[in-house]
Motif scaffolding. Structure first.
Motif: not given
Length: 187
Positions: A26-44, A154-162
């Motif tokens: 569950t924690g891993e899923s939350v992290a994956r979706y949180a980072f996907a959310g950050v990715r989409l916010l940066l896309a916007f 820094v977030l962009l690099i982390g998103l790609a690495a993750f």
């Protein structure tokens, strides 16, 4: 009465291990979706900047200074720099090549983030763009070092690495394309 407890009720029994495993997933899923959310916010963020500079939606770029109305997407920001690197950035303001590179960068990075594909290239180019904008902002009024441009880089690099494009995006599908397998930098 026996002082021996049932293994399922023990802190180290199978039920406890199952609960711990479920919590981890569950924690891993939350992290994956949180980072996907950050990715989409940066896309916007990138796509909004592109649209505003192109059409002049009146928030950051007035309609009469929109790119489609003959304005320059780099003139306002680069032309008004007064800080440490003004001598480097001011001459770039309004240059048609810089305008095109900037706009293509905003669009390409924004689309890649929105779709979750090409995350490595989007992260690298986005981080460079954000670092350049951070340099242009120096000295920063409210903090001697940190502003959102630096955080975004820094977030962009982390998103790609993750591999944030794999969740709520096309990243996993994209990674299976033969071209991407042959050139992993496209991942």
């Amino acid at each position: 009465m026996s002082s021996i407890s049932h293994p399922a009720s023990s802190a180290h029994g199978p039920v406890a291990r199952e609960r711990a495993a479920a919590t981890h997933v569950t924690g891993e899923s939350v992290a994956r979706y949180a980072f996907a959310g950050v990715r989409l916010l940066l896309a916007f963020e990138f796509l909004w900047a592109f649209g505003d500079k192109l059409f002049g939606w009146g928030l950051s770029t007035p309609t009469d200074r929109a790119w489609i109305n003959g304005g320059s997407p780099t003139e306002g920001f680069l032309g008004s720099i007064e800080g440490t690197f003004a001598g480097f950035f001011n001459p770039m303001a309004g240059n048609p090549v810089v305008d095109w590179l900037f706009m293509l960068g905003l669009l390409g990075i924004g689309l890649a983030l929105a779709l979750g594909i090409g995350m490595r290239i989007a992260a690298g180019t986005g981080a460079v763009l954000m670092l350049l904008m951070w340099m242009a902002s120096l000295p920063i009024d409210v903090n001697p070092f940190v502003d959102y441009h630096l955080l975004d880089a820094v977030l962009l690099i982390g998103l790609a690495a993750f591999l944030a494009g794999d969740t709520a995006g096309l990243g996993r599908w994209w990674s299976e394309r033969s071209l991407v397998k042959r050139f992993p930098a496209l991942r």
